[in-house]
Design an enzyme around this catalytic site. Structure first.
Site, PDB file in Angstrom:
ATOM      1  N   ASP A  11      -6.357   5.157 -28.137  1.00 15.05           N
ATOM      2  CA  ASP A  11      -7.633   5.597 -28.686  1.00 15.05           C
ATOM      3  C   ASP A  11      -8.407   5.997 -27.444  1.00 15.05           C
ATOM      4  OD1 ASP A  11     -10.364   5.718 -29.394  1.00 15.05           O
ATOM      5  OD2 ASP A  11      -9.922   4.576 -31.194  1.00 15.05           O
ATOM      6  N   HIS A  12      -8.545   7.296 -27.220  1.00 18.35           N
ATOM      7  CA  HIS A  12      -9.045   7.704 -25.901  1.00 18.35           C
ATOM      8  C   HIS A  12     -10.481   7.243 -25.657  1.00 18.35           C
ATOM      9  CE1 HIS A  12     -10.761  11.120 -28.094  1.00 18.35           C
ATOM     10  NE2 HIS A  12     -11.521  11.364 -27.046  1.00 18.35           N
ATOM     11  N   HIS A  66     -12.134   5.709 -33.490  1.00 19.73           N
ATOM     12  CA  HIS A  66     -13.172   5.630 -32.451  1.00 19.73           C
ATOM     13  C   HIS A  66     -14.392   4.798 -32.881  1.00 19.73           C
ATOM     14  CE1 HIS A  66     -10.574   8.631 -30.923  1.00 19.73           C
ATOM     15  NE2 HIS A  66     -11.119   9.665 -31.505  1.00 19.73           N
TER      16      HIS A  66
END
Ligand code: BG6
Length: 484
Positions: A171-172, A234
């Site tokens: 999950d950047h 996110h």
């Protein structure tokens, strides 16, 4: 610390993510003496030379000393469905292992359509590619399924070839500087930790707004929508970091355990409350702040003119635990909004009796704002006396803020996460149970939307979403703070 060398198998090497993010992240790692070789894999025909050109073009213009960097990249055409392709790849990778002395350490990075994850894992195992004298790790990009059931199946297919502790689900957002800073801010500063609860916090507001439309990802996006694209991953991660209990230690599983506890406590939605608690939106035509015309979602290329997909979500989540009981967590995210920004506002409660009643209009609540992007930093809004005789109070803001330019040469999210994976630190990746609980919440919303046939509310492109998003907060005596 010595950095371990590694052979990286990059599936989807000609894709958008690789070109936009991964090559420049690898370049920065290379500049910091990370030793690696990369085999780029995709369906398209490329030679090593044309592949290196493609990488070269995706590096920032100021990047020097490219030649040695580019020489570590090799290209192999790969058909995921054909086991033979994997067997051939095995011989080549053993050769590279030797040549670069990589000790058999391998990262398999799947930047692929999720439909291929399972097959890729199977062939990696059967070909012997994933049997190596060094360590092996799998990085996968979202979407991790499209509901709880499909994500379970996906997970099981990966577990045939990798153990849970070898799977790095990206999950950047967890690689962003200020996201990593939330824990430090909370747990290293007693003045915040002391008031971080339902007694002092009125509500929390999380905004992930984007100005872009669907662009070239119409096919993916139209089947996905904002809830699955942004909230499931996110937004849930940010909410969790704001809400979690302090971990006893900073070890990977201590942190992830605390995060799971939050997700378990988020109240699921049902048909009776979903309309009241969540807004679905879709953009219509509008304008940028510079008055450039923007088309509506239904007029975008490859979007059906009858599409009911939401491009905006605003929601009010409640966390049923001791710390947060009764404190709403408002979240919103959308495409084609007025500004590109990620920020979190913590709104503190009012004093029970404010002695400055005669100018009560000037006394606002204390706000702590965490800027995640494009700027990174914090601000704290306080009330002080106005200089002079009036006796008025005025709000001031204490700020610490780095702008994007100043950060250009610092690490970016993908670089941090890849470095973590090479080190074997999965703290900032999502563990399976986090994914599962997050899907439970999202599934409860999707099911309730279906049962109630909740339509989208329209908003003009270039605005902060439909008016129902403002009404959602007004009902509870709150309002969205303008982006700061
Ligand atoms: C991705 C979503 O995960 O995050 C995209 O799929 C979105 O739709 C992107 O644009 C936003 O990331 P960032 O880092 O630009 O805020």
């Amino acid at each position: 610390t010595t950095k371990e060398p590694v052979l990286i198998f990059l599936f989807g090497a000609t894709g958008d993510l690789a070109r936009r993010k991964l090559y420049s992240a690898l370049y920065r790692l290379y500049k910091k003496d990370q030793d690696f070789a990369v085999i780029g894999l995709a369906r398209r025909a490329h030679t090593d030379a044309t592949f290196r050109d493609l990488i070269n073009d995706s590096l920032p213009s100021e990047a020097g000393q490219r030649k040695h960097f580019l020489e570590r990249f090799y290209y192999r055409r790969l058909d995921i469905t054909r086991p033979e392709s994997f067997v051939q790849l095995k011989n080549f990778s053993d050769e590279l292992d030797e040549r670069y002395q990589l000790h058999g350490n391998r990262i398999f990075y799947l930047s692929l359509a999720p439909a291929h994850f399972g097959l890729a894992a199977k062939h990696l195992k059967e070909s012997g590619l994933a049997t190596t004298p060094g360590w092996k790790r799998l990085i996968i990009e979202k979407p991790f399924g499209h509901d709880l059931q499909s994500s379970k199946e996906l997970n099981e297919s990966l577990l045939h070839a990798f153990n849970e502790n070898e799977i790095y689900r990206i999950d950047h957002y967890l690689g962003k500087e200020m996201v990593q800073n939330i824990e430090v801010l909370r747990f290293a500063n007693p003045i915040f930790e002391a008031v971080w609860n339902r007694r002092y916090i009125s509500n929390v507001q999380i905004t992930l707004s984007e100005t872009l439309g669907v662009g070239e990802r119409a096919n993916y996006y139209d089947q996905t929508g904002a809830l699955l694209d942004m909230v499931q991953n996110h937004i849930m991660q940010l909410l969790t970091l704001v809400a979690m209990e302090p971990p006893t230690r900073l070890e990977t599983d201590d942190v992830r355990y605390e995060k799971v506890k939050v997700l378990k406590a988020v109240r699921p939605m049902n048909e009776n409350n979903v309309v009241e608690q969540i807004v679905r939106g879709q953009y219509t035509r509008g304008m940028t702040p510079e008055r450039k015309k923007l088309r509506g979602y239904l007029d975008e290329e490859n979007i059906s003119s009858a599409s009911d997909t939401e491009t905006f979500v605003a929601a009010r989540f409640l966390i049923d635990n001791y710390r947060w009981s009764g404190v709403p967590f408002y979240v919103r995210t959308g495409k084609r909004m007025a500004e590109k920004s990620t920020q979190i506002v913590i709104q503190f409660k009012k004093l029970p009796k404010n002695p400055y009643f005669h100018n009560v209009n000037h006394v606002g609540p204390n706000l702590l704002v965490i800027y995640i992007s494009p700027d990174e930093g914090l601000s704290l809004k306080l009330n002080v006396k106005e200089t002079g005789e009036t006796g008025n109070t005025i709000p001031i803001s204490m700020k610490f803020r780095n702008n994007e330019l100043a950060m250009e040469n610092m690490q970016d999210a993908y670089e941090r996460l890849m470095a973590d994976c090479i080190k074997g630190d999965s703290t900032n990746f999502t563990r399976w149970d986090e994914v599962a609980y997050s899907w439970e919440i999202v599934d409860s919303i999707v099911d309730s939307w279906k049962k109630r046939r909740v339509p989208v509310d329209y908003y003009e492109a270039g605005t902060m979403g439909p008016t129902s998003s403002d009404e959602l907060l007004e009902k509870y005596g709150h309002r969205w703070w303008p982006l700061m």
